[in-house]
Design an enzyme around this catalytic site. Sequence first.
Site, short mmCIF file in Angstrom:
data_model
loop_
_atom_site.label_atom_id
_atom_site.label_comp_id
_atom_site.label_asym_id
_atom_site.label_seq_id
_atom_site.Cartn_x
_atom_site.Cartn_y
_atom_site.Cartn_z
N TRP A 89 42.46 79.49 42.66
CA TRP A 89 43.02 80.79 43.04
C TRP A 89 43.60 81.47 41.80
CZ3 TRP A 89 42.98 83.92 47.17
CH2 TRP A 89 43.89 84.98 47.19
N ILE A 90 43.31 82.75 41.62
CA ILE A 90 43.84 83.53 40.50
C ILE A 90 44.73 84.64 41.06
CG2 ILE A 90 43.29 84.86 38.43
CD1 ILE A 90 42.13 82.04 38.36
N ASP A 121 26.99 92.44 36.96
CA ASP A 121 27.47 93.17 38.14
C ASP A 121 28.94 93.54 37.91
OD1 ASP A 121 27.65 94.34 40.62
OD2 ASP A 121 27.63 92.47 41.75
#
Length: 289
Positions: A96-97, A198
Amino acid sequence: MDLKLQHYIEKQLTIKLNTNLTFKWESISGGSINLTYKISANNHNYFVKINDKSVFKNGFKEEVLGLKFLKLNEAITPKIILEGSFNSKIYLVLSWIDKEFQNNNFWKNFAHQLANLHQHKSDKFGLEYSNYMGQLIQKNSFFNKFDNFFIENRLKPQVKIAFDKKLLTKGDLRKFEYLYQQLPTILPKEKPSAVHGDLWSGNYISTANNKAVFIDPAVYYGHREIDLAMSLLFGGFSLNFYNVYQEIYPLEKGFNTRKDLYNLYPLLIHLNLFGNPYLQSIKTIITKF
């Protein structure tokens, strides 16, 4: 949320981390394709995305390879924790960031990070394997020239899908054929660069140390202007980001015109996934060139 899948992922995490954990799941927004969750477990947080096997035939393996590609080329990415499948579902668990405010130092660092990624070169345009842009297959067959790569691997496959869906006409196809003839004289000649593929505002995370973490890649060795053009398609980044990038790794003159050509590819992707709202932008660009 499928409770059997949830318990399976929890079990796999427990085995992977070799410790007993108490899990709390929270549904979060994460794009239009996957179901996404935050898992909290004993003061540690993880990001999870889930989809059907029918969407990505190899599961999230191409995304894992893309994150490894970026890390190999010195970009910051989340840590890969787990990737696999259960029954009809596929899943990917990443570290998780936490997101932080994007200040001038962040944009300066982000420009340096992207320029550094782009300075990792290859002899040919392409990649050893295909991957995905959104949920559509992205061919990466090798070519010596970028115009050939862009036409054969990017534009032609999406134009065919759009024509088969009756979103483009035979008249549009003729315009694309004429455009293909012009590309060798329009696109600047550079060695292939490692690209994210992207790069829009939803595919990076700004962190507490004012660095960008790259996520959701569609990587290959391509023309670096692809990333910069994509970053401008849906609103753009801070002007400071582009100014610093230009100082570090200047672009050839005319990029502000060429960016529309590069963005034909993501616009065609959106046309094929979401339909007519993107058609007029595509027609405007092919008519312009």
